[in-house]
Design an enzyme around this catalytic site. Structure first.
Site, short mmCIF file in Angstrom:
data_model
loop_
_atom_site.label_atom_id
_atom_site.label_comp_id
_atom_site.label_asym_id
_atom_site.label_seq_id
_atom_site.Cartn_x
_atom_site.Cartn_y
_atom_site.Cartn_z
N SER A 45 0.79 -1.23 0.00
CA SER A 45 0.00 0.00 0.00
C SER A 45 0.83 1.28 0.00
O SER A 45 0.33 2.34 -0.35
CB SER A 45 -0.95 0.02 1.19
OG SER A 45 -0.25 0.21 2.40
N LYS A 88 0.76 4.71 6.80
CA LYS A 88 0.14 5.52 5.74
C LYS A 88 0.67 6.95 5.82
O LYS A 88 1.31 7.35 6.78
CB LYS A 88 -1.39 5.55 5.90
CG LYS A 88 -2.06 4.20 6.00
CD LYS A 88 -2.01 3.41 4.73
CE LYS A 88 -2.68 2.05 4.93
NZ LYS A 88 -2.42 1.14 3.88
#
Length: 181
Positions: A45, A88
């Site tokens: 990701s 993230k």
């Protein structure tokens, strides 16, 4: 000091060793909980910034002192499985308005134009846009936008500042990629 209190040299040696071990454990506890932690990157990701299997150092003290900054990469526990940390990038903080249309994210009506993700977003998630990021939280995205479970999904949502484990400060593995991500 211990020489005057404990006459038996063997017992005195044992007490000195236990004191040294206790101080070392206290030091490690403080370092782990209030300064730095290690974390493994799992999944794709955050590509092309971080790759599956990378090891990074999380700076907890810096996070606690300066708080969130747009562009920071942070780690936090996944809401549905707190034993799993997500890594993230912060794209918005409390009070910002995030929107998603025409395959691009907008923060406060400005198109998110970052150097690490140029792909058109085809996975909008299940959040309703536009949304205002609640105070005391951050809105995070993976750099690999079409292969990331992030704040556009209600399972992640806006992340409370207090949930952030730390800011990614340096990649330490693989050695060939050592440095700031």
């Amino acid at each position: 000091m211990l020489k005057n209190k404990i006459a038996n040299p063997y017992l005195r040696g044992l007490v000195e060793w236990l004191l040294a071990i206790g101080l070392a454990l206290l030091f490690l506890f403080v370092m782990r909980n209030y300064t730095f932690r290690m974390a493994h990157v799992t999944g794709s990701s955050m590509e092309p910034t971080l790759y599956d299997g990378d090891m990074v150092v999380l700076n907890r003290a810096g996070w606690l002192i300066s708080g969130p900054r747009i562009g920071d990469i942070v780690a936090f526990p996944y809401r549905l499985d707190p034993s799993e940390n997500y890594i993230k990038r912060i794209i918005a903080i409390g009070g910002d308005t995030v929107d998603l249309y025409d395959g691009a994210f907008y923060v406060n009506d400005l198109r998110l134009d970052d150097d690490f993700s140029h792909e058109r977003v085809i996975r909008p998630g299940d959040e309703n846009f536009p949304l205002t990021v609640p105070d005391g939280t951050i809105f995070v995205l993976g750099d690999n936008r079409n292969n990331s479970k992030d704040s556009r999904f209600t399972a992640v949502g806006s992340v409370p500042y207090t949930d952030v484990v730390g800011r990614v400060s340096v990649r330490v593995w693989p050695f060939g990629s050592l440095g700031r991500p």
